[in-house]
Scaffold this motif. Structure first.
Motif, PDB file in Angstrom:
ATOM      1  N   GLU A 793     -36.412  -2.309  27.081  1.00 32.67           N
ATOM      2  CA  GLU A 793     -36.690  -3.678  26.651  1.00 32.67           C
ATOM      3  C   GLU A 793     -38.166  -4.020  26.660  1.00 32.67           C
ATOM      4  O   GLU A 793     -38.590  -5.006  26.084  1.00 32.67           O
ATOM      5  CB  GLU A 793     -35.900  -4.702  27.487  1.00 32.67           C
ATOM      6  CG  GLU A 793     -34.393  -4.492  27.339  1.00 32.67           C
ATOM      7  CD  GLU A 793     -33.567  -5.543  28.020  1.00 32.67           C
ATOM      8  OE1 GLU A 793     -34.066  -6.170  28.971  1.00 32.67           O
ATOM      9  OE2 GLU A 793     -32.416  -5.755  27.586  1.00 32.67           O
ATOM     10  N   ASP A 794     -38.994  -3.206  27.345  1.00 32.42           N
ATOM     11  CA  ASP A 794     -40.420  -3.509  27.337  1.00 32.42           C
ATOM     12  C   ASP A 794     -41.231  -2.370  26.711  1.00 32.42           C
ATOM     13  O   ASP A 794     -42.447  -2.471  26.574  1.00 32.42           O
ATOM     14  CB  ASP A 794     -40.928  -3.817  28.752  1.00 32.42           C
ATOM     15  CG  ASP A 794     -40.626  -2.663  29.708  1.00 32.42           C
ATOM     16  OD1 ASP A 794     -40.087  -1.637  29.257  1.00 32.42           O
ATOM     17  OD2 ASP A 794     -40.927  -2.810  30.895  1.00 32.42           O
ATOM     18  N   THR A 805     -44.844  -1.006  35.488  1.00 38.37           N
ATOM     19  CA  THR A 805     -45.455  -2.128  34.766  1.00 38.37           C
ATOM     20  C   THR A 805     -46.833  -1.685  34.266  1.00 38.37           C
ATOM     21  O   THR A 805     -47.295  -0.600  34.580  1.00 38.37           O
ATOM     22  CB  THR A 805     -45.636  -3.353  35.675  1.00 38.37           C
ATOM     23  OG1 THR A 805     -46.494  -2.966  36.751  1.00 38.37           O
ATOM     24  CG2 THR A 805     -44.328  -3.856  36.201  1.00 38.37           C
TER      25      THR A 805
ATOM     26  N   LYS B  67     -32.719 -12.622  28.638  1.00 37.75           N
ATOM     27  CA  LYS B  67     -33.699 -12.533  29.719  1.00 37.75           C
ATOM     28  C   LYS B  67     -33.726 -11.078  30.178  1.00 37.75           C
ATOM     29  O   LYS B  67     -32.697 -10.412  30.207  1.00 37.75           O
ATOM     30  CB  LYS B  67     -33.280 -13.424  30.878  1.00 37.75           C
ATOM     31  CG  LYS B  67     -33.601 -14.875  30.626  1.00 37.75           C
ATOM     32  CD  LYS B  67     -33.258 -15.698  31.843  1.00 37.75           C
ATOM     33  CE  LYS B  67     -33.074 -17.142  31.457  1.00 37.75           C
ATOM     34  NZ  LYS B  67     -31.848 -17.729  32.028  1.00 37.75           N
ATOM     35  N   SER B  68     -34.912 -10.603  30.503  1.00 40.04           N
ATOM     36  CA  SER B  68     -35.014  -9.197  30.873  1.00 40.04           C
ATOM     37  C   SER B  68     -35.843  -9.031  32.133  1.00 40.04           C
ATOM     38  O   SER B  68     -36.859  -9.692  32.316  1.00 40.04           O
ATOM     39  CB  SER B  68     -35.647  -8.423  29.721  1.00 40.04           C
ATOM     40  OG  SER B  68     -36.199  -7.230  30.180  1.00 40.04           O
ATOM     41  N   HIS B  69     -35.376  -8.126  33.018  1.00 40.14           N
ATOM     42  CA  HIS B  69     -36.128  -7.874  34.259  1.00 40.14           C
ATOM     43  C   HIS B  69     -37.479  -7.240  33.960  1.00 40.14           C
ATOM     44  O   HIS B  69     -38.456  -7.488  34.648  1.00 40.14           O
ATOM     45  CB  HIS B  69     -35.333  -6.923  35.155  1.00 40.14           C
ATOM     46  CG  HIS B  69     -34.220  -7.603  35.852  1.00 40.14           C
ATOM     47  ND1 HIS B  69     -34.438  -8.563  36.813  1.00 40.14           N
ATOM     48  CD2 HIS B  69     -32.889  -7.490  35.719  1.00 40.14           C
ATOM     49  CE1 HIS B  69     -33.271  -9.001  37.253  1.00 40.14           C
ATOM     50  NE2 HIS B  69     -32.316  -8.365  36.607  1.00 40.14           N
ATOM     51  N   THR B  70     -37.491  -6.397  32.951  1.00 43.84           N
ATOM     52  CA  THR B  70     -38.711  -5.637  32.698  1.00 43.84           C
ATOM     53  C   THR B  70     -39.643  -6.349  31.737  1.00 43.84           C
ATOM     54  O   THR B  70     -40.850  -6.300  31.905  1.00 43.84           O
ATOM     55  CB  THR B  70     -38.382  -4.253  32.131  1.00 43.84           C
ATOM     56  OG1 THR B  70     -37.501  -4.417  31.018  1.00 43.84           O
ATOM     57  CG2 THR B  70     -37.744  -3.377  33.150  1.00 43.84           C
ATOM     58  N   ALA B  71     -39.093  -6.993  30.711  1.00 45.16           N
ATOM     59  CA  ALA B  71     -39.962  -7.542  29.677  1.00 45.16           C
ATOM     60  C   ALA B  71     -40.011  -9.069  29.663  1.00 45.16           C
ATOM     61  O   ALA B  71     -40.726  -9.649  28.853  1.00 45.16           O
ATOM     62  CB  ALA B  71     -39.514  -7.033  28.318  1.00 45.16           C
ATOM     63  N   GLY B  72     -39.274  -9.720  30.555  1.00 42.58           N
ATOM     64  CA  GLY B  72     -39.252 -11.176  30.520  1.00 42.58           C
ATOM     65  C   GLY B  72     -38.238 -11.673  29.519  1.00 42.58           C
ATOM     66  O   GLY B  72     -37.273 -12.333  29.868  1.00 42.58           O
ATOM     67  N   GLU B  73     -38.454 -11.329  28.255  1.00 40.38           N
ATOM     68  CA  GLU B  73     -37.525 -11.742  27.216  1.00 40.38           C
ATOM     69  C   GLU B  73     -37.386 -10.573  26.242  1.00 40.38           C
ATOM     70  O   GLU B  73     -38.380  -9.949  25.889  1.00 40.38           O
ATOM     71  CB  GLU B  73     -38.090 -12.951  26.486  1.00 40.38           C
ATOM     72  CG  GLU B  73     -37.053 -13.802  25.816  1.00 40.38           C
ATOM     73  CD  GLU B  73     -37.651 -15.120  25.368  1.00 40.38           C
ATOM     74  OE1 GLU B  73     -38.466 -15.076  24.443  1.00 40.38           O
ATOM     75  OE2 GLU B  73     -37.304 -16.167  25.944  1.00 40.38           O
ATOM     76  N   SER B  74     -36.166 -10.297  25.828  1.00 36.84           N
ATOM     77  CA  SER B  74     -36.016  -9.205  24.875  1.00 36.84           C
ATOM     78  C   SER B  74     -35.113  -9.639  23.727  1.00 36.84           C
ATOM     79  O   SER B  74     -34.222 -10.463  23.912  1.00 36.84           O
ATOM     80  CB  SER B  74     -35.448  -7.964  25.550  1.00 36.84           C
ATOM     81  OG  SER B  74     -34.056  -8.030  25.588  1.00 36.84           O
TER      82      SER B  74
END
Lengths: 817, 83
Positions: A793-794, A805, B67-74
């Motif tokens: 997702e990131d 991170t 909501k995403s733990h890693t990206a905030g929002e996905s």
């Protein structure tokens, strides 16, 4: 032309189809005639395919390479059941009317009557593997077949019985597999040894023949049924020779025959041996041992292994001289064989060395010995993740084991209690380049799982550096020079006679490194311009998983720099400990004075008294329950509170006595974070504390008590696993028993948990194995269907991140000052 | 699913992310951007309560903001399919 398979259908084969598939009828049970030629019409008939090189197939005209073989058939005199379908036959038989053969799926009446013709049904019993009994009478295959033949197609359609007629489940025609499936072996003596399947086919043919003759001469019924039964047995064991309920068919020597099912499902069978397990060449496996003085990306390879494993080198006009010297060298490094341009191999021996050296020219391939610096893959099972297989550089050693740097043990999860590891030699430039760039050990210092250092200093390195860099360590100029030389740092030392440990360590750091962090013991550690100014180096600086210096070097100076740093820092730690003489003994645990010992004893006594008071209140029934708990639970909770109070006070007594500032070897190991913790020191010197089982005080044992040392329903500390003694003074017998209970408990728990979670992870990885990050950043499976639009997702690769991170703040700070 | 009334309040539940139906133009842009056919998108059943609530039809693409733990929002996309 590549054609795509659209559909595969599995169905029953009808006797008519089987006959069409076959090229001949097998009638004779003899394999060869007196002249050694295969008998026409026998199981080895040349029409069934060729197994001898050079000969042409009598059916298709192709040679051994092209001909896939052809089936034959045996007309069975009496039908037999196909054992592998016995269950289906039983299921079908149960619902087929014994008179009209309709499928009785509609209503069930007691006693069961056919809803179509009203015939009363007799319950059918199935005796494994192939006997069906209706009431009292055995149903023979012929009767079953008759019933199945009469089942109307519509009924079968309703039943969703697809892929053929049910009567085909009972064999009237036996297909003889081609000779290629059952090749015979010619022994050295010239004798022919036949395959197990051929033996089985001969058995079937013989019994079939005898049965035929018996029927023709009108033999009594019991003889015929005996022979029929025997035919059934042979056909059944042809398919599966490990059936339950019948004796296994054996060879003359007593060895069980390996028939069709055994070829597939055993561990040595097609699936587990040939399809799921493949073997490779250019690999080696042996025991591993540690060597702290080779680099983390090296692997020590025994000379005997290096002489056997080879790398193919293309001879060019640039390397021909080098290769000639190799070929002429009688021992390592030499070459094992050459491949001529026409593809023929030639082994290099002591006799033909010079001849071959003259012969080689550009275009030849020479398989040379493994040499120092070659890239190889190194692996330890279970290969659970990518760091279970990494690329190392070879270092040939005179020993008999593979050696590896102890810093690389954690990714492989290796130790040296007898572990073995595998080594694979890469065979072309492309593979070597890929391995060196992607799989090399230094590329895996940062874990792809959590984004922190996975490789770092281990036990002795950490305690060594701690001892070296703590305040007050001073060494002479000679020692300093020797230490630095031994770890491979060549510098000119300033003109003075005493050097602090901090100064020596600073020579390992890049000149522009600036960091500040808290060390394991809580002191601030400051590095300014590549010099250790303040504090100590311990697990928080160079340790695995939490080493700040390793983390920052990997991030800002690159893999080469950390690689060098880890190599040097681990050597420095060990070399320093060698100079120092670092050891622990019983004396190291003389950290509790007589006075404090009494204090600890009185703390424990007071605690016990407190518990007794509590138990008294509880037994009177005056104990106030905690919300949501029974009185029994409440008293347990309260006792545990008292116990943790006791342990805390004991720890305080020892800590306040100031022994941990004194720093002997044992304390140093714990304080530097090399191994163990202060809790372990307290268990050794102070008191062990409460033993637990299933997360509670120990309650199991006899009725109402844990051991016969105690009275029934005794709730006191002693009776339920509180160990007031220390490991140093020794445990009382019952305390020792409690320690063993909790030790066994955690051992079992650990082994069960790892097995369970290992299988869970395996299943997860099998489910996700084809997913891959495409060039556009999406995650897709092998059908190119999107699973995730951005990895994690990131879109961050943890192995190139700061603990998962991106640390934007520090990157900005680096450039904006 | 006949006769079951879906509670509208599930849209406000904190575990239910925001679902938006893409219009034809947005859908085509998305497919073009990813260079895929619509069948290559992740699927969602037409019987899914949230699909019924926002009134999406078969073939629609739903944009989901999670909501995403890693990206905030996905952002995720799912294609509405039968069953």
């Amino acid at each position: 032309m590549v054609s795509i398979i659209k559909k595969i259908e599995f169905k029953l084969i009808s006797p008519q189809e089987a006959k069409k598939l076959a090229v001949m009828e097998v009638t004779k049970s003899d394999l060869y005639d007196n002249d050694g030629f295969p008998v026409e019409g026998g199981p080895m008939d040349p029409r069934l395919g060729v197994i001898d090189p050079g000969l042409k197939c009598r059916t298709c005209g192709l040679t051994m390479e092209g001909c896939l073989g052809h089936f034959g058939y045996i007309e069975l005199v009496k039908p037999v059941i196909h054992v592998l379908y016995a269950n289906y036959i039983y299921k079908l038989l149960k619902i087929t009317c014994r008179k009209c053969s309709r499928i009785m799926t509609k209503k069930v009446t007691q006693p069961k009557k056919c809803p179509y013709c009203g015939e009363e049904q007799i319950p059918i019993k199935f005796e494994k593997p192939y006997t069906f009994i209706e009431g009292e009478n055995i149903l023979n295959p012929l009767q079953i077949r008759e019933r199945f033949e009469k089942i109307p197609d519509e009924d079968l359609k309703d039943l969703k019985f697809l892929g053929g007629r049910p009567e085909w489940l009972i064999l009237t025609l036996f297909l003889v597999p081609p000779v290629l499936v059952r090749p015979s072996i010619t022994l050295e003596t010239g004798e022919r040894s036949e395959d197990d399947l051929t033996h089985k086919i001969v058995d079937i043919l013989r019994i079939n023949q005898r049965l035929k003759e018996s029927i023709e001469i009108g033999a009594p019924d019991f003889i015929i049924s005996d022979l029929w039964e025997l035919l059934q047995y042979h056909v059944a064991t042809f398919f599966d020779n490990s059936l339950v309920g019948i004796p296994t068919s054996r060879h003359r020597s007593g060895r069980p025959l390996k028939t069709l099912a055994d070829r597939l499902r055993t561990k040595e069978g097609r699936f587990r041996h040939n399809l799921a397990g493949k073997r490779v060449n250019f690999a080696a496996r042996t025991v591993i041992s540690p060597d702290p003085f080779i680099s983390i990306d090296e692997v020590g390879v025994p000379l005997v292994v290096a002489k056997d494993l080879t790398i193919p080198v293309y001879v060019t006009k640039n390397n021909i001289e080098f290769i000639k010297t190799l070929i002429l060298n009688p021992s390592w490094p030499s070459a094992n064989y050459i491949i001529r341009p026409d593809g023929r191999k030639k082994k290099i021996t002591d006799e033909n060395r010079e001849e071959i050296a003259k012969e080689i020219a550009p275009g030849y391939i020479v398989h040379r010995h493994l040499q120092n610096g070659d890239i190889v893959l190194f692996n330890r099972q279970p290969s659970l993740h990518r760091v279970s297989m990494m690329a190392h550089r070879v270092r040939v050693t005179p020993w008999r084991t593979f050696t590896l740097n102890i810093c690389t043990c954690p990714p492989y999860n290796a130790d040296f209690d007898g572990d073995e590891m595998n080594l694979h030699v890469l065979q072309n430039e492309e593979a070597r380049a890929e391995a060196a760039l992607l799989m090399a050990v230094p590329k895996h210092i940062r874990s792809p799982r959590y984004g922190g250092p996975l490789i770092g200093a281990e036990h002795d390195h950490v305690s060594g550096l701690y001892s070296l860099t703590k305040d007050g360590t001073e060494v002479s100029r000679e020692t300093a020079l020797q230490l630095l030389f031994e770890i491979g740092v060549e510098v000119e030392l300033p003109n003075k006679n005493k050097f602090t440990g901090k100064e020596i360590f600073s020579y390992l750091l890049p000149k522009d490194l600036n960091i500040e962090f808290k060390s394991k013991s809580g002191v601030k550690t400051v590095i300014k311009n590549g010099k250790l100014i303040e504090g100590v180096i311990d697990a928080n600086a160079i340790g695995r998983e939490k080493g700040k210096i390793i983390d920052i070097l990997e991030k800002e100076y690159g893999t080469e720099e950390v690689h060098k740093f880890i190599d040097r820092v681990s050597k420095l730690g060990i070399k320093w400990l060698e100079k120092l003489g670092f050891t622990i003994g019983l004396d190291d645990f003389e950290i509790v004075s007589k006075e404090n010992e009494e204090k600890i004893n009185s703390i424990i006594e007071n605690g016990k008294k407190e518990v007794e008071k509590l138990i008294e209140i509880y037994k009177k029934g005056e104990l106030e329950c905690l919300p949501g708990r029974t009185a029994k639970e409440t008293v347990e909770v309260r006792i545990m509170q008292i116990v943790s109070g006791i342990i805390n006070s004991v720890r305080k007594v020892i800590e306040d006595s100031g022994v941990f500032e004194k720093e002997n070897c044992a304390i140093m190991i714990a304080k530097s974070g090399a191994r163990g913790s202060l809790l372990h020191l307290i268990q050794i010197a102070g008191a062990v504390g409460q033993e637990q089982s299933l997360g509670e005080r120990i309650h199991r044992g006899y009725t109402g008590r844990t051991l016969s040392h105690f009275k029934e329903n005794d709730l006191s500390l002693d009776a339920h696993g509180f160990v007031g003694s220390s490991f140093k003074t020794g445990l009382k017998p019952y305390e020792f028993f409690f320690d063993a209970v909790s030790g066994r408990g955690s051992l079992m728990d650990k082994s069960l948990r790892t097995r369970h979670s290992g299988y869970l992870e395996r299943r997860l990885m099998n489910a996700l194995q084809d997913l891959k990050v495409e060039y556009d950043g999406t995650i897709r499976d092998n059908r190119k269907i999107i699973v995730q639009f951005n990895f994690g997702e990131d879109g961050i690769d943890p192995s190139k991140s700061n603990w998962g991170t991106i640390d934007i703040k520090s990157i900005v700070q680096k450039f904006v000052k | 699913m006949k006769g079951i009334n879906i509670n509208k309040e599930i849209l406000d539940h904190y575990l239910v992310p925001k679902h938006i139906i893409l219009n034809e133009k947005e859908k085509n842009e998305l497919l073009q951007k990813l260079n895929i056919s619509e069948q290559q998108l992740p699927k969602i059943s037409i019987n899914d309560p949230i699909v019924k609530l926002i009134g999406a039809k078969e073939g629609d693409v739903i944009k989901i903001i999670r909501k995403s733990h890693t990206a905030g929002e996905s952002i995720y996309y799912r294609l509405v399919v039968k069953i």
